[in-house]
Motif scaffolding. Structure first.
Motif, mmCIF file in Angstrom:
data_model
loop_
_atom_site.group_PDB
_atom_site.id
_atom_site.type_symbol
_atom_site.label_atom_id
_atom_site.label_comp_id
_atom_site.label_asym_id
_atom_site.label_seq_id
_atom_site.Cartn_x
_atom_site.Cartn_y
_atom_site.Cartn_z
ATOM 1 N N ARG A 63 0.755 -1.272 -0.093
ATOM 2 C CA ARG A 63 -0.034 0.090 -0.093
ATOM 3 C C ARG A 63 0.805 1.142 0.143
ATOM 4 N NH1 ARG A 63 -4.160 2.555 4.037
ATOM 5 N NH2 ARG A 63 -5.900 3.266 2.593
ATOM 6 N N GLU A 64 1.939 1.103 0.829
ATOM 7 C CA GLU A 64 2.699 2.342 0.951
ATOM 8 C C GLU A 64 3.433 2.748 -0.432
ATOM 9 O OE1 GLU A 64 3.250 -0.303 2.991
ATOM 10 O OE2 GLU A 64 2.114 0.705 4.612
ATOM 11 N N SER A 65 3.800 1.783 -1.191
ATOM 12 C CA SER A 65 4.624 1.960 -2.429
ATOM 13 C C SER A 65 3.419 2.442 -3.460
ATOM 14 C CB SER A 65 5.168 0.717 -3.176
ATOM 15 O OG SER A 65 4.240 -0.625 -3.047
ATOM 16 N N ALA A 66 2.228 2.045 -3.467
ATOM 17 C CA ALA A 66 0.990 2.277 -4.138
ATOM 18 C C ALA A 66 0.653 3.823 -4.101
ATOM 19 C CB ALA A 66 -0.365 1.428 -4.029
ATOM 20 N N LEU A 67 0.582 4.250 -2.747
ATOM 21 C CA LEU A 67 0.316 5.347 -2.461
ATOM 22 C C LEU A 67 1.527 6.517 -2.923
ATOM 23 C CD1 LEU A 67 -1.121 5.037 1.150
ATOM 24 C CD2 LEU A 67 -2.467 5.576 -0.812
ATOM 25 N N ALA A 68 2.640 6.027 -2.781
ATOM 26 C CA ALA A 68 3.977 6.945 -3.299
ATOM 27 C C ALA A 68 3.830 7.059 -4.804
ATOM 28 C CB ALA A 68 5.023 6.284 -2.803
ATOM 29 N N LYS A 69 3.556 5.945 -5.614
ATOM 30 C CA LYS A 69 3.262 5.806 -7.253
ATOM 31 C C LYS A 69 1.785 6.783 -7.465
ATOM 32 C CE LYS A 69 4.257 4.494 -10.970
ATOM 33 N NZ LYS A 69 5.525 4.717 -12.066
ATOM 34 N N ALA A 70 1.060 6.747 -6.436
ATOM 35 C CA ALA A 70 -0.084 7.426 -7.022
ATOM 36 C C ALA A 70 0.036 9.133 -6.688
ATOM 37 C CB ALA A 70 -1.356 7.395 -5.966
ATOM 38 N N GLU A 71 0.909 9.383 -5.899
ATOM 39 C CA GLU A 71 1.424 10.800 -5.751
ATOM 40 C C GLU A 71 2.119 11.318 -6.598
ATOM 41 O OE1 GLU A 71 1.644 14.638 -4.937
ATOM 42 O OE2 GLU A 71 0.129 13.328 -3.639
ATOM 43 N N GLN A 72 3.074 10.242 -7.235
ATOM 44 C CA GLN A 72 4.176 10.457 -8.507
ATOM 45 C C GLN A 72 3.202 10.972 -9.633
ATOM 46 O OE1 GLN A 72 6.604 7.490 -9.085
ATOM 47 N NE2 GLN A 72 7.339 8.034 -10.960
ATOM 48 N N VAL A 73 2.039 10.104 -10.019
ATOM 49 C CA VAL A 73 1.445 10.154 -11.144
ATOM 50 C C VAL A 73 0.531 11.150 -10.867
ATOM 51 C CG1 VAL A 73 -0.594 9.165 -12.158
ATOM 52 C CG2 VAL A 73 1.297 7.616 -11.450
ATOM 53 N N ALA A 74 0.118 11.809 -9.919
ATOM 54 C CA ALA A 74 -0.911 13.035 -9.729
ATOM 55 C C ALA A 74 0.142 14.110 -9.882
ATOM 56 C CB ALA A 74 -1.301 13.063 -8.073
ATOM 57 N N THR A 75 1.144 14.007 -9.521
ATOM 58 C CA THR A 75 2.051 15.254 -9.804
ATOM 59 C C THR A 75 2.330 15.508 -11.295
ATOM 60 O OG1 THR A 75 3.367 15.127 -7.692
ATOM 61 C CG2 THR A 75 4.428 16.284 -9.353
ATOM 62 N N GLU A 76 2.713 14.246 -11.862
ATOM 63 C CA GLU A 76 2.767 14.295 -13.414
ATOM 64 C C GLU A 76 1.598 14.614 -14.209
ATOM 65 O OE1 GLU A 76 4.644 11.480 -16.975
ATOM 66 O OE2 GLU A 76 4.890 10.859 -14.666
ATOM 67 N N MET A 77 0.418 14.486 -13.459
ATOM 68 C CA MET A 77 -0.804 14.882 -14.101
ATOM 69 C C MET A 77 -0.898 16.191 -14.133
ATOM 70 S SD MET A 77 -3.820 12.168 -13.136
ATOM 71 C CE MET A 77 -4.089 10.493 -13.750
ATOM 72 N N GLU A 78 -0.606 17.034 -12.910
ATOM 73 C CA GLU A 78 -0.718 18.505 -12.878
ATOM 74 C C GLU A 78 0.575 18.917 -13.958
ATOM 75 O OE1 GLU A 78 -1.945 19.155 -8.236
ATOM 76 O OE2 GLU A 78 0.190 18.861 -8.790
ATOM 77 N N GLU A 79 1.485 18.428 -13.947
ATOM 78 C CA GLU A 79 2.346 18.952 -14.870
ATOM 79 C C GLU A 79 1.755 18.830 -16.377
ATOM 80 O OE1 GLU A 79 5.880 16.653 -14.562
ATOM 81 O OE2 GLU A 79 6.318 17.410 -12.488
ATOM 82 N N LYS B 225 -1.243 19.491 -17.134
ATOM 83 C CA LYS B 225 -2.479 20.103 -16.973
ATOM 84 C C LYS B 225 -3.795 19.586 -16.747
ATOM 85 C CE LYS B 225 -0.148 24.140 -18.173
ATOM 86 N NZ LYS B 225 0.983 23.893 -17.534
ATOM 87 N N LEU B 226 -3.695 18.452 -16.253
ATOM 88 C CA LEU B 226 -4.774 17.628 -15.808
ATOM 89 C C LEU B 226 -4.967 17.749 -14.246
ATOM 90 C CD1 LEU B 226 -3.569 14.300 -17.806
ATOM 91 C CD2 LEU B 226 -5.285 16.213 -18.458
ATOM 92 N N ARG B 227 -5.283 18.863 -13.778
ATOM 93 C CA ARG B 227 -5.433 19.030 -12.524
ATOM 94 C C ARG B 227 -6.630 18.643 -12.034
ATOM 95 N NH1 ARG B 227 -3.801 23.592 -14.904
ATOM 96 N NH2 ARG B 227 -1.855 24.579 -14.038
ATOM 97 N N GLU B 228 -7.718 18.345 -12.747
ATOM 98 C CA GLU B 228 -9.136 17.661 -12.117
ATOM 99 C C GLU B 228 -8.684 16.327 -11.836
ATOM 100 O OE1 GLU B 228 -12.132 18.767 -11.110
ATOM 101 O OE2 GLU B 228 -10.970 20.674 -11.048
ATOM 102 N N ALA B 229 -8.100 15.566 -12.737
ATOM 103 C CA ALA B 229 -7.720 14.158 -12.612
ATOM 104 C C ALA B 229 -6.819 13.886 -11.360
ATOM 105 C CB ALA B 229 -7.262 13.679 -13.885
ATOM 106 N N ALA B 230 -5.781 14.902 -11.200
ATOM 107 C CA ALA B 230 -5.015 14.657 -10.286
ATOM 108 C C ALA B 230 -5.735 14.677 -8.832
ATOM 109 C CB ALA B 230 -3.762 15.670 -10.235
#
Length: 180
Positions: free
Chosen positions: A67-83, A85-90
């Motif tokens: 779970r810890e690695s999944a949450l860390a990966k999700a944060e990484q993906v959310a950050t990349e989504m923001e980069e 311009k996918l703010r709502e998805a992030a």
């Protein structure tokens, strides 16, 4: 009120009343948001240009072993989504990832993860009911519809589900007494 005990996990699609009801009526149980429904929710906020990338990124999140690695990966993906311009998805990803990775907790056997992370079993039964009721078309009253649906559920649970084991509950033996 009818004696249901030992419920440790409820998997659902995040319908409005379900999460509150689980915490209210089954305080010992945790809620697992259906991974497939969650991915659809996030992808609905992604532009068509980024859909393939976002889908692959979300699959990578759910392929993590802990779970810890999944949450860390999700944060990484959310950050990349923001980069991208996918703010709502992030935002959607950050808000829902916690309840969508409940199946990765150590309380549940690794062998069960594939099946408890979605509510596919219920969805399949609902599709079967829809298929049967569409054939009939119009029912004279609600009672006749209920009789058909009940008969179909009894048939499926008596024949199809009784011959297969969906989850090997013996893997939970040590912790079942704790839940009861």
């Amino acid at each position: 009120s009818r004696g249901l005990t030992g419920v440790r996990l409820v998997t659902g699609d995040r319908c409005a009343g379900l999460v509150n009801t689980v915490s209210e009526l089954l305080p010992q149980a945790r809620y697992q948001r259906c991974m497939v429904h969650f991915m659809r929710n996030v992808l609905s906020k992604v532009s068509p240009r980024h859909t393939r990338w976002a889908g692959d990124a979300l699959k990578a999140v759910f392929a993590m072993e802990s779970r810890e690695s999944a949450l860390a990966k999700a944060e990484q993906v959310a950050t990349e989504m923001e980069e991208r311009k996918l703010r709502e998805a992030a935002k959607c990803l950050r808000e829902g990832i916690d309840e969508t990775t409940t199946y990765l907790l150590k309380d549940y056997p690794v062998e069960h993860r594939r099946r408890i992370r979605t509510n596919n079993m219920i969805e399949r039964l609902n599709r079967e009911i829809r298929r049967r009721t569409r054939v009939v078309g119009a029912f004279p009253d609600g009672r006749s519809a209920l009789m058909l649906i009940t008969a179909r559920i009894r048939y499926v649970t008596g024949n199809q589900w009784s011959t297969r084991r969906y989850l090997d509950m013996s893997r939970l033996h040590d912790t079942i007494q704790e839940a009861n």
